[in-house]
Design a protein around this motif. Structure first.
Motif, PDB file in Angstrom:
ATOM      1  N   THR A  83       0.881  -1.249  -0.073  1.00 15.87           N
ATOM      2  CA  THR A  83      -0.043   0.042   0.223  1.00 15.87           C
ATOM      3  C   THR A  83       0.873   1.339   0.019  1.00 15.87           C
ATOM      4  O   THR A  83       1.825   1.445   0.761  1.00 15.87           O
ATOM      5  N   THR A  84       0.491   2.219  -0.832  1.00 20.64           N
ATOM      6  CA  THR A  84       1.434   3.400  -0.821  1.00 20.64           C
ATOM      7  C   THR A  84       0.765   4.175   0.193  1.00 20.64           C
ATOM      8  O   THR A  84      -0.233   4.224   0.413  1.00 20.64           O
ATOM      9  N   SER A  85       1.759   4.863   0.950  1.00 21.03           N
ATOM     10  CA  SER A  85       1.126   5.765   2.115  1.00 21.03           C
ATOM     11  C   SER A  85       0.650   6.991   1.581  1.00 21.03           C
ATOM     12  O   SER A  85       1.327   7.419   0.627  1.00 21.03           O
ATOM     13  N   PRO A  86      -0.409   7.396   2.358  1.00 19.37           N
ATOM     14  CA  PRO A  86      -0.869   8.771   2.116  1.00 19.37           C
ATOM     15  C   PRO A  86      -0.115   9.848   2.296  1.00 19.37           C
ATOM     16  O   PRO A  86       0.756   9.720   3.250  1.00 19.37           O
ATOM     17  N   THR A  87      -0.132  11.159   1.711  1.00 19.80           N
ATOM     18  CA  THR A  87       0.656  12.257   2.136  1.00 19.80           C
ATOM     19  C   THR A  87      -0.243  13.130   2.339  1.00 19.80           C
ATOM     20  O   THR A  87      -1.560  13.404   1.678  1.00 19.80           O
ATOM     21  N   THR A 110      -2.387  13.080  -1.205  1.00 26.21           N
ATOM     22  CA  THR A 110      -2.624  11.934  -1.934  1.00 26.21           C
ATOM     23  C   THR A 110      -3.045  10.658  -1.331  1.00 26.21           C
ATOM     24  O   THR A 110      -2.676  10.538  -0.075  1.00 26.21           O
ATOM     25  N   ASN A 111      -3.365   9.756  -2.220  1.00 28.19           N
ATOM     26  CA  ASN A 111      -3.604   8.201  -1.554  1.00 28.19           C
ATOM     27  C   ASN A 111      -4.455   8.191  -0.596  1.00 28.19           C
ATOM     28  O   ASN A 111      -4.368   7.241   0.288  1.00 28.19           O
ATOM     29  N   ALA A 113      -8.093   7.177   1.113  1.00 27.24           N
ATOM     30  CA  ALA A 113      -9.165   6.141   0.640  1.00 27.24           C
ATOM     31  C   ALA A 113     -10.019   5.742   1.884  1.00 27.24           C
ATOM     32  O   ALA A 113      -9.588   6.017   3.075  1.00 27.24           O
ATOM     33  N   ALA A 137      -9.299  10.855  -3.835  1.00 23.35           N
ATOM     34  CA  ALA A 137      -8.100  10.387  -3.385  1.00 23.35           C
ATOM     35  C   ALA A 137      -6.999  11.502  -2.966  1.00 23.35           C
ATOM     36  O   ALA A 137      -5.945  11.323  -2.414  1.00 23.35           O
ATOM     37  N   THR A 138      -7.306  12.724  -3.075  1.00 22.42           N
ATOM     38  CA  THR A 138      -6.483  13.892  -2.682  1.00 22.42           C
ATOM     39  C   THR A 138      -7.411  14.845  -1.849  1.00 22.42           C
ATOM     40  O   THR A 138      -6.610  15.967  -1.580  1.00 22.42           O
ATOM     41  N   GLN A 166      -1.072   2.617   7.020  1.00 21.77           N
ATOM     42  CA  GLN A 166      -0.222   3.426   6.302  1.00 21.77           C
ATOM     43  C   GLN A 166      -0.384   4.778   6.801  1.00 21.77           C
ATOM     44  O   GLN A 166      -1.403   5.376   6.711  1.00 21.77           O
ATOM     45  N   SER A 168       0.409   8.904   7.010  1.00 27.56           N
ATOM     46  CA  SER A 168       1.165   9.990   6.217  1.00 27.56           C
ATOM     47  C   SER A 168       2.075  10.865   7.151  1.00 27.56           C
ATOM     48  O   SER A 168       2.307  10.668   8.241  1.00 27.56           O
TER      49      SER A 168
END
Length: 296
Positions: A83-87, A110-111, A113, A137-138, A166, A168
């Motif tokens: 999973t890509t971490s949120p920022t 970003t990312n 969900a 998503a943003t 994850q 941010s």
């Protein structure tokens, strides 16, 4: 025990020969876990992995089998992706009032969900929002109650977003004391009953106004940036002639100070013109001084 065959799609295993008490084994690059599935029928089981279990198994190709003792189904495979971490890139607004509902706070990044959580501060002054509105998503929104701002207290706090385990990067949210920029008018006369407008920010939901030794408990909240108080003659006279400190008190959190000056309305006579007149004549005389009023 019947022979087992299986295929796996999402959380559902389909095949043949399933029985109550079967175990599902997930074996991946990092390790393996056994999960007790929900028995639906001899041809269907449902199961799931927790976030911690996906970490145990590891990201990559995973082999799934249905097992009961020595009897093992054919293996099927699926993939656990990283999973890509949120920022986080922005918090708007990034400053709110103490002891007042915040209104909508928008997080940009970003990312994002669903489901997600927003964490503000650290214990014991911490608030966790477990149901923020994920707009896209943003973009994500939430709001704080007055009670939650009291929990946070007046300070600058880190804000983070967590999605699928994850977390941010952190940005700042400040819960502010009131600020006072002006009082208008800032000069009034003794023995008067003036109306004062106080301009500033972050007054809160139940502010009080302190003027010298007086506390006004019920100012009119005209807007989030404007308070209005009307002082009685008795209050002005209690304060007396001089310069008095003015502050806004938001539930014990005091603003900076501005000043209100009460002046002495007694007139003073400096001179007259002409300085001499002829006896028994009619002459216009002009008086010069200060604080003259129409009833003098």
């Amino acid at each position: 025990i019947a022979n087992r065959t299986a295929s796996f799609s999402g959380s559902t295993l389909t095949g043949a020969g399933f029985q109550t008490g079967d175990q599902v084994k997930f074996r991946g690059p990092a390790g393996q876990v056994f999960v007790t599935p929900t028995f639906v029928s001899s041809t269907q089981l449902t199961t799931s992995l927790t976030a911690a279990q996906t970490v145990t198994v590891g990201a990559g190709n995973v082999t799934v089998t249905v097992e009961r003792g020595a009897v093992v189904s054919n293996p099927v495979s699926f993939t656990i992706t990283t999973t890509t971490s949120p920022t986080l890139t922005n918090v708007n607004p990034n400053t709110i009032a103490y002891n007042a509902a915040s209104g909508t706070i928008t997080l940009t990044g970003t990312n994002f969900a669903s489901p997600a959580t927003v964490t503000i501060g650290t214990s014991p002054t911490q608030v966790i929002i477990s149901n923020p509105q994920v707009v896209s998503a943003t973009s994500m929104t939430f709001s704080l109650t007055a009670a939650q701002t009291v929990t946070l207290n007046t300070a600058t706090h880190n804000v983070t977003v967590t999605v699928s385990g994850q977390t941010s990067n952190a940005l700042s949210l400040t819960v502010s004391i009131p600020t006072l920029s002006s009082v208008n008018p800032n000069q009034v006369e003794y023995n008067s009953a003036p109306t004062l407008d106080l301009t500033g920010t972050f007054f809160g939901s139940a502010p009080q106004v302190k003027i010298g030794t007086l506390t006004i408990t019920n100012p009119t909240i005209v807007s989030p940036t404007l308070l209005r108080v009307t002082l009685t003659t008795a209050q002005i006279n209690t304060l007396g002639v001089g310069v008095h400190a003015v502050q806004v008190d938001n539930s014990g959190k005091l603003s900076n100070t501005v000043t209100l000056t009460i002046i002495d309305p007694t007139p003073t006579l400096i001179s007259g013109s002409p300085p001499t007149v002829v006896w028994d004549s009619t002459t216009a005389v002009t008086l010069f001084g200060t604080k003259f009023q129409t009833y003098s």
